[in-house]
Enzyme design. Structure first.
Site, PDB file in Angstrom:
ATOM      1  N   GLU A  33       0.809  -1.221   0.000  1.00 33.37           N
ATOM      2  CA  GLU A  33       0.000   0.000   0.000  1.00 33.37           C
ATOM      3  C   GLU A  33       0.841   1.271   0.000  1.00 33.37           C
ATOM      4  O   GLU A  33       0.359   2.354   0.317  1.00 33.37           O
ATOM      5  CB  GLU A  33      -0.975  -0.028   1.174  1.00 33.37           C
ATOM      6  CG  GLU A  33      -1.955  -1.190   1.049  1.00 33.37           C
ATOM      7  CD  GLU A  33      -3.037  -1.194   2.105  1.00 33.37           C
ATOM      8  OE1 GLU A  33      -2.987  -0.339   3.017  1.00 33.37           O
ATOM      9  OE2 GLU A  33      -3.941  -2.042   2.023  1.00 33.37           O
ATOM     10  N   LYS A  60     -15.950  -0.966   1.986  1.00 32.92           N
ATOM     11  CA  LYS A  60     -15.267  -1.472   0.793  1.00 32.92           C
ATOM     12  C   LYS A  60     -16.334  -2.060  -0.128  1.00 32.92           C
ATOM     13  O   LYS A  60     -16.883  -3.135   0.165  1.00 32.92           O
ATOM     14  CB  LYS A  60     -14.247  -2.556   1.169  1.00 32.92           C
ATOM     15  CG  LYS A  60     -13.083  -2.050   2.018  1.00 32.92           C
ATOM     16  CD  LYS A  60     -12.217  -3.212   2.490  1.00 32.92           C
ATOM     17  CE  LYS A  60     -11.006  -2.707   3.266  1.00 32.92           C
ATOM     18  NZ  LYS A  60     -10.227  -3.833   3.866  1.00 32.92           N
TER      19      LYS A  60
END
Length: 416
Positions: free
Chosen positions: A204, A331
């Protein structure tokens, strides 16, 4: 019906995500010649209750692509692209399972996102305007994962994400640029202490130094904040992703085996040493009770559920009944359609739960979730470090929205 908005063709493609894994892209074209795409991201650390991805034995998505090119194309042709709910309900009925296991949550979310993006383009609107309408007033606070551990890195840290939160700034760009200064400061500290090799990036975009103890990582991040001169403006957070180091009865962390009750004390001690505003998934995904105890003991901290809720209203209802968390990760690929995502967000907001729209560790360059976060007026957005194109595409989109539309950054006002 206006042919301009009617779906003419839906096509699936196999593309690569940021980890080099195959994922699906869906392209929608209307009779009016308008087309847009939607990509399905993928997580490394997944909740067991998430929508199931449809994948081939080798990890590819050719079966998902074939479904898009046949069944989904045939079923959705001639739909008005503005009919998001009707299209999503058709996808849900087509699948017919509680976890999207027939068609695949990756297939449905890529299609659902492509629908929204095409509709916005056809109507001459920005995506965030199409989603949010006139209620859009502010930009979300970024949660920047600048040091990676767990399944997102190759070190021995059990905690998955070490996060900085730039609260006390007058604009989004000032907040982001300050966070970027801290990120660069952290890389400098790690270079000096461990060598440049360890400034290589995790999934990430955060650094992944050779650490094994949580407090060593938190010390590095806190030092970077202080050295940058932002101690009074930037606070901290963690995503424990604790289901990944729970062995069924104990948590294996920092070279110890801690009971669930000992983990409560563990987090309380961390919160006493560091300015931890945010703690995500501190316990395994079934432990609603200890989430609640920790939230009661750390009243100023936003205890947040990701694997606990998996963007699913049924589990959020349980969490609200038990007062398990102040915040929820959102999400879209966990539930599989945007309509279900919108319903989830609306329910969370009605119950005063803070919204954190989030990326996945396997992302693409698509900046859709930036528009989603603005459109639904999310309190926070979580999309990695200020590095790697699939992360910066989201931050750059937020900068663009701020610059073009003058939307305010509320910073700590959202929290306070």
């Amino acid at each position: 019906m206006n042919d301009y908005f009617r779906i003419k063709k839906i096509k699936g493609y196999q593309i690569l995500d940021s980890r080099g894994n195959k994922t699906i892209r869906v392209k929608i074209e209307t009779y009016g010649g308008i087309s847009e795409t939607g990509d399905a991201p993928a997580g490394a650390s997944k909740g067991s209750r998430e929508a199931i991805e449809l994948r081939d034995k080798d990890g590819g998505v050719t079966r998902a692509v074939e479904l898009v090119n046949t069944l989904i194309n045939d079923s959705l042709r001639d739909f008005d692209v503005r009919n998001q709910l009707g299209i999503d309900q058709t996808l849900i009925r087509m699948d017919g399972t509680p976890n999207k296991s027939r068609v695949g949550g990756n297939t449905t979310i890529a299609t659902s996102i492509a629908v929204a993006k095409t509709a916005a383009k056809a109507m001459g609107l920005e995506i965030f305007q199409y989603i949010g309408g006139p209620r859009v007033r502010y930009l979300p606070i970024p949660l920047l994962n600048i040091l990676n551990g767990g399944l997102h890195a190759g070190n021995e840290l059990k905690i998955q994400e070490f996060i900085i939160i730039p609260l006390s700034f007058d604009s989004f760009h000032e907040a982001l640029y300050a966070a970027d200064e801290v990120y660069k400061q952290l890389k400098g500290i790690i270079t000096e202490k461990y060598g440049k090799l360890y400034t290589m990036l995790g999934d990430e975009g955060g650094v992944a130094p050779p650490l094994s103890k949580t407090e060593d990582a938190l010390d590095l991040v806190y030092t970077a904040i202080k050295n940058s001169g932002y101690e009074d403006k930037i606070v901290m957070g963690i995503d424990a992703a604790s289901s990944d180091f729970f062995n069924g009865s104990q948590y294996e962390i920092d070279g110890k085996k801690l009971s669930p009750d000992e983990m409560i004390d563990y987090y309380i001690q961390l919160a006493s040493r560091y300015p931890l505003l945010y703690i995500e998934d501190p316990f395994n995904e079934n432990d609603f009770e200890r989430f609640s105890i920790l939230q009661q003991k750390l009243k100023k901290t936003i205890v947040t559920g990701d694997d606990l809720f998996t963007t699913n209203i049924e589990y959020l209802k349980k969490g609200i009944e038990k007062s398990s968390a102040k915040g929820t990760i959102v999400k879209p690929n966990q539930i599989g359609t945007l309509s279900e995502t919108f319903e989830y967000i609306e329910f969370a907001k009605k119950n005063s739960i803070k919204i954190i729209v989030s990326h996945r560790s396997g992302e693409t360059e698509d900046s859709f979730i930036a528009d989603l976060a603005v459109g639904v007026q999310s309190d926070f957005i979580k999309t990695g470090a200020p590095a790697r194109g699939e992360r910066t595409s989201k931050y750059n989109r937020l900068l663009e929205i701020e610059n073009d539309y003058g939307i305010e950054y509320y910073g700590k006002k959202i929290y306070l």
